[in-house]
Scaffold this active site. Structure first.
Site, PDB file in Angstrom:
ATOM      1  N   GLU A 173       0.815  -1.210   0.000  1.00 16.75           N
ATOM      2  CA  GLU A 173       0.000   0.000   0.000  1.00 16.75           C
ATOM      3  C   GLU A 173       0.852   1.265   0.000  1.00 16.75           C
ATOM      4  O   GLU A 173       1.857   1.352   0.690  1.00 16.75           O
ATOM      5  CB  GLU A 173      -0.929   0.010   1.218  1.00 16.75           C
ATOM      6  CG  GLU A 173      -1.894  -1.162   1.285  1.00 16.75           C
ATOM      7  CD  GLU A 173      -2.908  -1.156   0.156  1.00 16.75           C
ATOM      8  OE1 GLU A 173      -3.078  -0.110  -0.506  1.00 16.75           O
ATOM      9  OE2 GLU A 173      -3.538  -2.215  -0.066  1.00 16.75           O
ATOM     10  N   CYS A 205      -7.999  -2.489   8.225  1.00 11.91           N
ATOM     11  CA  CYS A 205      -6.652  -2.474   7.644  1.00 11.91           C
ATOM     12  C   CYS A 205      -6.161  -1.041   7.457  1.00 11.91           C
ATOM     13  O   CYS A 205      -5.059  -0.689   7.885  1.00 11.91           O
ATOM     14  CB  CYS A 205      -6.645  -3.220   6.311  1.00 11.91           C
ATOM     15  SG  CYS A 205      -6.766  -5.010   6.450  1.00 11.91           S
ATOM     16  N   ARG A 234     -17.963  -1.265   5.599  1.00 11.35           N
ATOM     17  CA  ARG A 234     -19.044  -1.945   4.870  1.00 11.35           C
ATOM     18  C   ARG A 234     -19.675  -3.035   5.723  1.00 11.35           C
ATOM     19  O   ARG A 234     -20.865  -3.318   5.617  1.00 11.35           O
ATOM     20  CB  ARG A 234     -18.493  -2.533   3.569  1.00 11.35           C
ATOM     21  CG  ARG A 234     -19.526  -3.267   2.714  1.00 11.35           C
ATOM     22  CD  ARG A 234     -18.881  -3.806   1.450  1.00 11.35           C
ATOM     23  NE  ARG A 234     -17.773  -4.707   1.720  1.00 11.35           N
ATOM     24  CZ  ARG A 234     -17.901  -5.997   2.024  1.00 11.35           C
ATOM     25  NH1 ARG A 234     -19.116  -6.552   2.119  1.00 11.35           N
ATOM     26  NH2 ARG A 234     -16.838  -6.753   2.233  1.00 11.35           N
ATOM     27  N   HIS A 241      -1.286  -5.915   1.716  1.00 14.56           N
ATOM     28  CA  HIS A 241      -2.469  -6.767   1.661  1.00 14.56           C
ATOM     29  C   HIS A 241      -2.135  -8.110   1.021  1.00 14.56           C
ATOM     30  O   HIS A 241      -1.289  -8.196   0.128  1.00 14.56           O
ATOM     31  CB  HIS A 241      -3.586  -6.071   0.879  1.00 14.56           C
ATOM     32  CG  HIS A 241      -4.531  -5.303   1.742  1.00 14.56           C
ATOM     33  ND1 HIS A 241      -4.732  -3.946   1.622  1.00 14.56           N
ATOM     34  CD2 HIS A 241      -5.334  -5.716   2.760  1.00 14.56           C
ATOM     35  CE1 HIS A 241      -5.625  -3.550   2.522  1.00 14.56           C
ATOM     36  NE2 HIS A 241      -6.002  -4.603   3.220  1.00 14.56           N
TER      37      HIS A 241
END
Length: 216
Positions: free
Chosen positions: A83, A146, A93, A168
């Site tokens: 990242e 995360c 979500r 990830h």
């Protein structure tokens, strides 16, 4: 605890109904290994907003690491995704493992809009690919726990000189078997790839300057 330099490697507990989290399986497999004179110390983080940062802060204080890499599961991704940027937004979500589901909330009230990784991400991706591991620079760590941890990590170490960032990880094959059509990588490949990513992070003084952005 011994006085040798430490590499802090974190992974999350399972979440979202999964019985396993490859991020933690990788971290615990590498726990105690020596790389370039430093020892890997693995810590498991709860997949819980707030509590994950408390656990991370305690691990940083305990280990005083020279490098930190946080790992997280990202179902649907097909490679080791390193990242670039963490954003100051929690927008879940699904609920975390404590049932919390923040919407459009800051990770840190009054904090910067974003933090960039301090890892040599393009050099790491290039080195991984050269060794046969699928890897890419990712422009978004999402807005779940995360990213929450990635942002908190970069904030905690800002100005310290300690390199840090987030990677990830795709599903394991046994997870993908329950999610038809989703990509996966074997645990042994993920362990070896993460070890190499850490080695590259430790040994690379200056990141590569080459195209690695995204159009969309």
């Amino acid at each position: 605890m011994s006085n040798d330099p430490k590499i802090l490697l974190t992974g999350f507990e399972p979440f979202g109904g999964e019985p396993v989290n490859p991020a933690w399986e990788i971290a615990r497999a590498l726990d105690g290994e020596a790389l370039d004179g430093a020892r890997i110390v693995a810590r498991r983080l709860p997949c819980v907003f707030g509590a994950a940062l408390d656990t991370l802060a305690a691990a940083i204080a305990e280990t005083r690491p020279r490098l930190v890499l946080a790992l997280g599961q990202a179902g649907g991704r097909c490679d080791l995704s390193i990242e670039r940027v963490a954003i100051n937004v929690d927008d879940a979500r699904i609920a975390d493992n404590a049932g919390a589901q923040p919407v459009d909330a800051p990770v840190l009230v009054g904090g910067p809009a974003a933090y960039f990784t301090t890892l040599p991400i393009k050099a790491m991706v290039a080195g991984l690919r050269a060794a046969g591991y699928p890897a890419s620079v990712s422009q978004s760590a999402g807005t779940f726990v995360c990213n929450h941890v990635f942002y908190g990590l970069q904030h905690a170490l800002a100005g310290s000189g300690v390199r840090s960032g987030f990677m990830h990880i795709p599903y394991l094959p046994e997870q993908a078997a329950r999610h038809p059509g989703q990509p996966s990588l074997p645990l042994a490949t993920l362990i070896d790839g993460t070890r190499l990513a850490l080695e590259l992070a430790l040994r690379t003084e200056q990141d590569l300057r080459e195209p690695g952005g995204a159009i969309s």
